[in-house]
Design a protein around this motif. Structure first.
Motif: not given
Ligand code: TYD
Ligand code: MG
Length: 455
Positions: A329-338
């Protein structure tokens, strides 16, 4: 005296302990130690003596390295995993869930081989009549395969010596027992003892032996892990109970490459090789659909192709949902930011759902690029090209980092019929891989730009 005659062997790792313990001191598994006879020391000493007498020491350069003689089994997909065919005196262990088709496959292979070679099928699980029934069902009416329904090791060894088959199948190793040991068939001691005797007999007589092994709930071959060390080749039979497709995978092969896979389909008349396995993965969508991206992940040591799906939809609520199933889940938020920061793609007012198809859990960061491209594809409403795959980790600076064992992943994808790949630059192979067009990228914006030109 009795004390040094029995030891306790772990059925998970094969480690031994002089006394019973609740927890294996070698692998830490609980309740896996079983009492076994401590006869290995003297047995192996005798073995070393006989080896020393029969084999002189020779400089390596003077030893003739003959190419091993292989006999194709007649089933092309099986030959592929075996590295070209059955090897004289080779021992193959084939594992898989019950009912997956081990007996079926081996009976088919034996029948094909029996046209030119003497073959023997030893069945410990079924009666001769049951085997005959299966053969009829497979359409092998005039089969010349010789069948023995026997579970006692000594009798089987005698049969092997008398019949001298070129290839013998033992179905299964867990049903065999040796008179020498008092423990029950399937116990660590029995399995190890029987496999060791059969292996020695194979090496001495040149008979190729195929051992069928059962798989535990955890997916490991039941019995001690030493079984895997004893044999030349270990094959795993995999498959989804809901589909008719079966994969045979080489985990270890002294006579060929590992991680080779053979693909079969279970039909009314036995297993049929699948010449174009990519059909399995492409058949789920008639045509490529937006929001779907295939990635190659590493399951332990095995590359596995997984489809990642994303759905991006305008959100009715002020704080849009970000939901992921099977991915972090956390990686998803990070990927969206990137994605926003480095490629200028914003999903502020969108709900984003991501799912790894088939209920798999992917924890490795190499899934990043696939998740990103699936989201991008869904947002644009444009499908990725047919036969497309990707893998690679995405960093906060927008760089695409390499994934371990990229070559293996790409080879697996090529084997399964994939044709276009976006991969991290460091994973780009030096030699081209047949049938696969590879686009190396260093940054996420490059990947996004590439996808725009590809679709
Ligand atoms: P089997 O080879 O007995 O599995 P294993 O030895 O690995 O336990 O496979 C049996 C399954 O395969 C059973 O569920 C029925 C199915 N089957 C077919 O669908 N078609 C066939 O022609 C045969 C022989 C079996
Ligand atoms: Mg069987």
């Amino acid at each position: 005296m009795a004390k040094d005659k029995t030891i306790y062997t772990c059925c998970e790792c094969g480690g031994t302990s002089p006394k019973w313990l609740g927890k294996c001191p070698h692998c830490g598994a609980w309740n896996t130690l079983e009492e076994t006879l401590a006869q290995t020391a003297s047995a192996s000493r005798n073995r070393f003596q006989s080896w020393a007498q029969s084999a002189p020491v020779t400089p390596l350069a003077q030893i003739e390295a003959n190419e091993v003689r292989r006999t194709p089994t007649g089933l092309e997909e099986l030959d592929r995993v075996l590295g070209g065919g059955i090897v004289e005196g080779g021992v193959v262990l084939i594992g898989g869930d019950p009912g997956i088709g081990k007996s079926t496959l081996l009976l088919q292979a034996l029948d094909a081989l029996s046209r030119s070679l003497p073959t023997l099928y030893v069945t410990g699980e079924e009666s001769g009549a049951q085997v005959a029934l299966r053969a009829r069902r497979l359409g092998l009416d005039a089969s010349q395969v010789r069948v023995q329904a026997e579970t006692q090791l000594e009798k089987i060894l005698a049969t092997l010596a008398a019949e001298r088959p070129a290839i013998a199948v033992i179905d299964s190793i867990q049903t065999l027992y040796s008179e020498q040991l008092s423990s029950a068939p399937g116990s660590v001691a029995q399995v190890r003892e029987c496999a060791a005797h059969l292996t020695r007999s194979a090496k001495a007589s040149g008979t190729a032996i195929v051992l069928v092994g059962h798989v535990t709930k955890e997916g490991a071959l039941a019995g001690p892990r030493v079984l895997e060390h004893m044999v030349d080749t270990v094959l795993y039979f995999e498959g989804d109970t809901h589909s008719s497709f079966r994969l045979v995978r080489a985990i270890k092969n002294r006579f060929g490459a590992v991680n080779e896979i053979g693909v079969f389909a279970m039909t009314e008349r036995g297993l049929k090789g699948v010449a174009n396995p990519s059909a399995i993965f492409l058949s789920t969508h008639g045509a490529p659909v937006p929001g779907s991206c295939v990635l190659v992940t590493l399951e332990g040591t095995r590359p596995l192709l997984v489809e990642v799906q994303a759905l991006v939809d305008s959100s009715p609520i002020p704080s849009p949902r970000r939901l992921s199933v099977g991915l972090e889940q956390n990686r998803l938020a990070m990927l969206l930011a990137v994605m926003h920061r480095h490629a200028g793609i914003a999903c502020f007012d969108q709900d984003v759902f991501v799912n790894a198809v088939g209920g798999v859990r992917i924890s490795e960061p190499a899934a990043d690029l696939a998740v990103m491209l699936a989201i991008h594809s869904s947002l644009r409403g444009k499908a990725l090209p047919r036969g497309f795959l990707t893998f690679g980790e995405v960093g906060l600076a927008g760089e695409v980092r390499p994934a371990p064992r990229g070559q293996e992943r790409l080879k697996e994808a090529a084997k399964l019929g994939f044709s276009v790949a976006i991969v991290p630059k460091a994973n780009a192979p030096k030699k081209p891989i047949e049938g696969l067009t590879i686009h190396p990228v260093e940054r996420v914006e490059q990947a996004i730009e590439l996808v725009r030109t590809l679709t």
